[in-house]
Design a protein around this motif. Structure first.
Motif, short mmCIF file in Angstrom:
data_model
loop_
_atom_site.label_atom_id
_atom_site.label_comp_id
_atom_site.label_asym_id
_atom_site.label_seq_id
_atom_site.Cartn_x
_atom_site.Cartn_y
_atom_site.Cartn_z
N ARG A 188 57.78 62.80 -18.15
CA ARG A 188 57.19 63.97 -17.18
C ARG A 188 56.17 65.16 -16.81
NH1 ARG A 188 62.67 63.10 -14.28
NH2 ARG A 188 62.06 61.74 -12.78
N ASP A 191 52.03 66.38 -22.14
CA ASP A 191 50.25 65.20 -22.08
C ASP A 191 50.10 64.34 -22.46
OD1 ASP A 191 49.80 66.47 -24.21
OD2 ASP A 191 48.22 67.65 -23.90
N ALA A 225 54.93 56.63 -12.30
CA ALA A 225 54.36 57.24 -11.19
C ALA A 225 55.18 57.51 -10.03
CB ALA A 225 53.07 56.51 -10.65
N SER A 230 52.92 61.62 -14.60
CA SER A 230 50.94 61.65 -13.95
C SER A 230 50.61 60.29 -13.98
CB SER A 230 50.66 62.70 -14.67
OG SER A 230 48.88 62.78 -14.24
N ASN A 232 47.31 59.90 -14.29
CA ASN A 232 46.16 59.89 -14.48
C ASN A 232 46.30 59.96 -16.46
OD1 ASN A 232 44.37 60.29 -12.82
ND2 ASN A 232 44.80 62.42 -12.60
N ARG A 233 48.02 59.57 -17.47
CA ARG A 233 48.16 59.53 -18.18
C ARG A 233 48.64 58.34 -18.70
NH1 ARG A 233 53.00 63.40 -17.73
NH2 ARG A 233 53.80 62.60 -20.04
#
Length: 272
Positions: A188, A191, A225, A230, A232-233
């Protein structure tokens, strides 16, 4: 005139390359290219002179190899075969690949085999030794780019994570959910980029296997998710029956299904 003759000689040389060789090394390659009566490996020292000692493949290109490629497409990714079985008229290509571990001078030599169906489309892929399949994730061919540490790659058994022949989020088993919950708690924050790849075994129609592998990869992505990782990752990819980690001889269907279980998997790779 001289130029024309040179071109003719060159064309004949290419024709000899394409038609030459001693044919398949393995015995009784199946019409669908999914197996052989006996897989036979050429001696590593028997490469053609231009491939003596093997080559250092581009790992990114090698990861793009999948069932359904024709010979031109396959050669564009990893080159023509390294042994003298021939090019166009055969149902098998063999390679000798070198992998260098990141930040070391240690080199591992591996053999790679592709079997083609009767339409000369790539259908099954094999490594000798089998452990070489993992080197695509853990080594760099030229040590030019960082590699993914082994502890950042997770492999989920598709059999344990999903009901048989199912691939939606709703089909994820309690065991699979527990594993993904633990993983989500670790992913979580930060990045890191997360790539999810789904695989099937060689049984069943190729199109179905490709669709099922993609569906399962997407389901794992969506579940993570929903647990706070995320979207987007994350990226997801279905690789169908490509890159098997276990070779199995033909036998009864029940025996074959059990033997091929390691190939039915979802791999989650975390890149910092």
């Amino acid at each position: 005139m001289k130029h024309t003759k040179k071109m003719q000689v060159f064309a004949l040389a290419l024709l000899a390359l394409g038609m030459g060789g001693c044919g398949n090394v393995s015995r009784n390659v199946a019409n669908d290219g999914h197996a052989a009566g006996e897989l036979v490996w050429p001696a590593p020292e028997a490469t053609t002179p231009m491939h003596k000692g093997g080559t250092f493949p581009n790992s990114a290109d090698l990861r793009q190899v999948h069932a359904g490629l024709n010979k031109q497409q396959l050669s564009a990714l990893i080159g023509y075969p390294h042994f003298s079985e021939g090019v166009w008229g055969v149902r098998e290509w063999n390679y000798l690949f070198n992998f260098r571990k990141a930040d070391t001078s240690e080199v591992t030599v591996c053999q790679y085999k592709v079997l083609f169906d009767e339409n000369k489309l790539a259908r099954s892929f094999y490594w000798k030794p089998e452990s070489c399949a993992a080197l695509l994730e853990h080594t760099s061919p030229v040590a030019a780019a960082p590699t993914v540490p082994a502890q950042q790659k997770r492999v989920l058994s598709a059999d344990a994570a999903f009901a048989f022949d199912k691939g939606s989020v709703a089909d994820i088993s309690p065991v699979g959910r527990d594993e993904l919950d633990k993983l989500a708690s670790q992913l979580r924050d930060g990045d890191a980029r997360i790539h999810i790849a789904g695989y099937t075994d060689r049984l069943g129609a190729i199109a179905h296997n490709q669709s099922l592998s993609q569906q399962r990869a997407d389901a794992v992505r969506d579940y993570l998710a929903s647990r706070g990782v995320s979207a987007n990752r994350m990226t997801s990819e279905g690789r169908g029956e490509a890159f098997p980690v276990k070779e199995c001889p033909n036998g009864s269907r029940a025996q074959l299904i059990a033997c091929l279980a390691p190939n039915r998997r979802v791999e989650i790779t975390v890149r910092e």
